[in-house]
Design a protein around this motif. Structure first.
Motif, short mmCIF file in Angstrom:
data_model
loop_
_atom_site.label_atom_id
_atom_site.label_comp_id
_atom_site.label_asym_id
_atom_site.label_seq_id
_atom_site.Cartn_x
_atom_site.Cartn_y
_atom_site.Cartn_z
N MET A 262 24.04 8.17 1.25
CA MET A 262 24.90 9.34 1.20
C MET A 262 26.35 8.95 0.98
N ASP A 263 26.72 7.87 1.68
CA ASP A 263 28.16 7.61 1.75
C ASP A 263 28.73 7.08 0.44
N GLN A 264 27.85 6.68 -0.49
CA GLN A 264 28.43 6.23 -1.75
C GLN A 264 28.52 7.34 -2.78
N THR A 265 28.05 8.54 -2.40
CA THR A 265 28.04 9.64 -3.36
C THR A 265 29.42 9.95 -3.96
N PHE B 72 30.20 7.55 -6.63
CA PHE B 72 29.33 7.77 -7.78
C PHE B 72 29.77 8.99 -8.56
N ASP C 259 31.04 0.97 -15.27
CA ASP C 259 30.07 0.49 -14.29
C ASP C 259 29.02 -0.45 -14.88
N ARG C 260 29.16 -0.84 -16.14
CA ARG C 260 28.13 -1.73 -16.69
C ARG C 260 28.67 -2.56 -17.85
N PRO D 234 24.35 -3.63 -14.85
CA PRO D 234 25.29 -2.82 -14.09
C PRO D 234 26.12 -3.73 -13.18
N GLY E 256 27.08 -3.30 -10.30
CA GLY E 256 26.56 -3.30 -8.94
C GLY E 256 25.50 -4.36 -8.69
N ARG E 257 24.96 -4.96 -9.76
CA ARG E 257 23.92 -5.99 -9.60
C ARG E 257 24.43 -7.39 -9.90
N GLN F 299 25.85 -10.82 -9.13
CA GLN F 299 25.94 -11.66 -7.95
C GLN F 299 27.21 -12.50 -7.97
N ILE G 146 32.88 -4.58 -7.90
CA ILE G 146 31.93 -4.99 -6.87
C ILE G 146 32.54 -4.75 -5.49
N GLU H 152 32.65 -1.03 -4.54
CA GLU H 152 31.35 -0.48 -4.18
C GLU H 152 30.92 -0.93 -2.79
N THR H 153 31.24 -2.18 -2.45
CA THR H 153 30.70 -2.75 -1.23
C THR H 153 31.49 -2.30 -0.01
N VAL H 154 32.80 -2.29 -0.14
CA VAL H 154 33.61 -1.99 1.04
C VAL H 154 33.60 -0.49 1.33
#
Lengths: 189, 520
Positions: A1-4, A7, A111-112, A128, A130-131, A133, A184, A187-189
């Motif tokens: 939910m919290d990343q909506t 996004f 985003d990609r 993307p 988000g993937r 590493q 990255i 998105e993560t924090v």
């Protein structure tokens, strides 16, 4: 939910031109492929030349070794081996690097990353952010001379564990690395 | 608790036994070879003893110098005699903890504990040997620490998903001895002959008898052959049939023995934090796999067992299982038994509503033509070069390959729905793969020159711990598929994968996309 929210803020940018995957695909497939740094074509040419030299030497030695023996016996004209090798090498050096350069390209959205490559065997990869590493920016001696760099993104998938994008301008490669890294972190924090 | 600890002292003894065992063969080799004349028995004994002594010493020093520490957030192992290594593995990076008890350590109540991190190249952390109680304690500890960290992180939907919190859990799947026997019969294997061959070769090297010498065999064959020839044709035929049955019997017995050794007491349980699998007759292994680490499923089967409705289910995950890439969780089961396991792993099997897409017909035609052309060329070559009539063999193969390709096309399918991707191939023993869209890492569309000309492509999906490819997808479809998948995965960061298996609002948006896609 919290990343909506994050996004949702990306969404209008990514899919604004049209709704539905087809329109999106049509957009991303045809135009908008960013060309690599023009120096990359030169770098490819130098690389091909360097690779052709030992082969040419080999052909020359073979030619000289067979001059009195087999070639004479079969009545082959002088220079048939070395000459053929030279013609093929010239074709590869003059024609192919430009075509390889034209066949390559990339596309970066917010985003990609999309990497397209291959003259005969086409490959078209999308990763993307988000993937991702980790990210490498590497420069070989030849690349340093031409002021270009290779950006490599690593993913956790077995296939496409690392996707390399060579032939970016040095500054651009670093910039892109920062862009991806910033994404990255956001998105993560 | 936070003191550096050593592994069990008996490990040294076990290491020494290992050293002696590896010293036996060279010792025998010396004893039976020509080295050293009459005293060679003593030489052999000396070499064996020296090897054993050195092995024991190395083991002892290695044991003295290896310590492990359970810290607040990681496990640290310090080892090395001359050059010291200290390795630290954070708890949240541990994919699973597996406990293996080989026969000999088992006698002493010892186990080897392995912490799977998913790092490639066998770089995992292993402690051998610990007492069984200590192994179990370590495992509980790792799980507990990881849970604490998960609890500290916001809103973990898994904890909300009302799973019984006890450690034993429900048995999802178990192999009864009867089932094991049936399984073994399907695991038909002639590996025993390979082993015999290897032994013979070894004996050949060690013993003076020259097995590789053709004459020895020819004499033996002629002797036997003349005996056979003196019998009537019916008896010869009967002998051949008996030989064939013998071969089948040997293969089946091998299969049963191997299966029983590997899978005796196979139990899969669903506990609070994941799946737990125990199996093995002599070497007992005990693996725990967290549910959220399951990246995909593979449902495989065999040529014959498929006809009887038997399938095998494996989990694709970053951690390695024994030799294979993915974890076997139900090696031999009916689909009805597989379904609950799949559901427990948070996946869904394809059903009637799954919209399967076949590979492109052009792809089928091209493959068919290519294979037929290869045999066709062979036919022509044989017709010219070989004696008359022989060309019928490649010609038959060409016809057969056409049939096989056309039939196999029926089984090469792929599908996508709101949450998962599916792919299936193989016409004699279909293999099915299922992966979560969210857990994919990249999408690649690959085309060779022919595929570009004919407008189809292979789609490779980046799956952690496994491969996922769809062949012969028409280009438009491949692009739409990629757009849909990328849209899903771009929305969730990798580091959130463990915590966010389903996002309702999000998958709602996705189902709109995919229904759009299915309409194409």
């Amino acid at each position: 939910m919290d990343q909506t929210p994050a996004f949702a803020s990306d969404k209008p940018l990514a899919a604004a031109p049209a709704s539905g995957p087809n329109a999106d695909a049509a957009l991303s497939e045809n135009e908008a492929l960013t060309k690599l740094h023009p120096n990359y074509a030169h770098a490819l040419r130098v690389q091909t030349t360097l690779m052709a030299i030992p082969v040419l030497f080999g052909a020359l030695i073979l030619e000289l070794a067979l001059r009195d023996g087999a070639s004479a016996a079969l009545g082959l004209p002088t220079g048939i081996i070395a000459g053929t090798a030279l013609v093929i090498a010239l074709a590869l050096i003059i024609r192919v690097p430009a075509r390889r350069y034209n066949a390559r390209g990339y596309q970066i959205s917010d985003d990609r990353l999309r990497v397209v490559r291959g003259l005969l065997f086409r490959s078209d990869t999308v990763v993307p952010f988000g993937r991702v590493q980790h990210i490498d920016v590497a420069q070989g001696p030849l690349e340093r001379f031409f002021g270009i760099a290779t950006l490599t993104v690593h993913t956790a998938g077995n296939h496409n564990a690392s996707v390399a994008l060579p032939g970016l301008g040095e500054l651009l490669a670093r910039e892109m690395r920062e862009t991806i890294r910033a994404h990255i972190r956001r998105e993560t924090v | 608790m936070n003191e550096p600890q050593r592994t069990a002292p008996i490990s040294v003894l076990l290491g020494a036994i290992g050293a002696i065992r590896s010293a036996i063969l060279p010792a025998f080799a010396i004893a039976f070879s020509g080295i050293g004349g009459g005293d060679r028995i003593w030489v052999a004994l000396g070499v064996g003893l020296a090897a054993a002594a050195i092995g024991t010493l190395i083991n002892y020093v290695g044991w003295r110098r290896l310590t492990y520490t359970i810290g607040e957030s990681d496990i640290r192992v310090e080892s090395g005699v001359m050059s010291r290594t200290a390795r630290s593995v954070p708890f949240e990076r541990i994919q699973d903890v597996s406990i293996e008890a080989k026969p000999l350590p088992r006698l002493f109540g010892l186990v080897a504990v392995k912490f799977e991190t998913g790092a490639g190249g066998g770089e995992d952390l292993a402690l051998q040997y610990l007492s069984a109680a200590e192994g179990e304690r370590l495992r509980q500890l790792v799980r507990q620490r990881r849970d604490d960290e998960a609890a500290a992180a916001p809103a973990d939907p898994h904890t909300r998903a009302a799973i019984p919190a006890d450690e034993t859990g429900d048995v999802l799947y178990a192999l009864t001895p009867g089932r094991l026997l049936t399984f073994g019969l399907f695991e038909f294997s002639l590996a025993v002959f390979a082993v015999l061959g290897g032994l013979l070769q070894y004996a050949d090297n060690v013993i003076d008898l020259d097995i590789g010498n053709v004459d020895v065999w020819r004499d033996w064959l002629e002797e036997q052959g003349s005996t056979v020839a003196s019998l009537g044709p019916y008896i010869q035929a009967a002998a051949a049939v008996a030989g064939l049955f013998g071969l089948i019997a040997v293969g089946m017995v091998t299969g049963v023995v191997r299966t029983v050794l590997r899978d005796w007491g196979f139990t899969l349980t669903r506990s609070s934090r994941g799946f737990r699998r125990q199996r093995g007759l002599l070497t007992r292994t005990d693996v725990v796999m967290p549910v959220h680490r399951v990246q995909g499923l593979v449902i495989g089967t065999g040529l014959l067992r498929y006809r009887f409705g038997w399938h095998g289910l494996s989990f694709v995950s970053l951690a390695q299982d024994a030799e294979s890439e993915s974890h076997e969780v139900a090696p031999f089961a009916k689909m009805a038994e597989i379904a609950p396991i799949v559901a427990a792993a948070g996946f869904r099997l394809p059903d009637d509503r799954t919209a399967w897409h076949r590979a492109s017909k052009r792809h089928r035609n091209d493959r068919t033509f290519r294979d037929a052309a290869i045999f066709g060329v062979l036919t022509i070559v044989t017709a010219i070069m070989a004696p008359t009539g022989l060309f019928l063999i490649p010609l038959g193969a060409a016809v057969l390959s056409v049939g096989v390709n056309l039939y196999a096309w029926e089984f090469r399918r792929h599908a996508i729905d709101a949450a998962q991707v599916y792919a299936s191939h193989g016409f004699l023993s279909p293999t099915q793969m299922i992966a979560t869209r969210m857990k994919l890492h990249s999408v690649e569309i690959v085309q060779n020159p022919l595929a570009r000309l004919r407008g189809y492509a292979t789609v490779h999906l980046g799956l952690a711990g496994g491969q996922f490819a769809m062949q012969g997808v028409s280009l438009d479809e491949a692009r739409a598929l990629r757009a849909a998948v990328i849209e899903t995965i771009a929305g969730t960061d990798y580091s959130r994968l463990d915590q966010a298996p389903e996002n309702q609002a999000f998958s709602g948006a996705q189902s709109g996309l995919s229904s759009n896609f299915l309409a194409t």
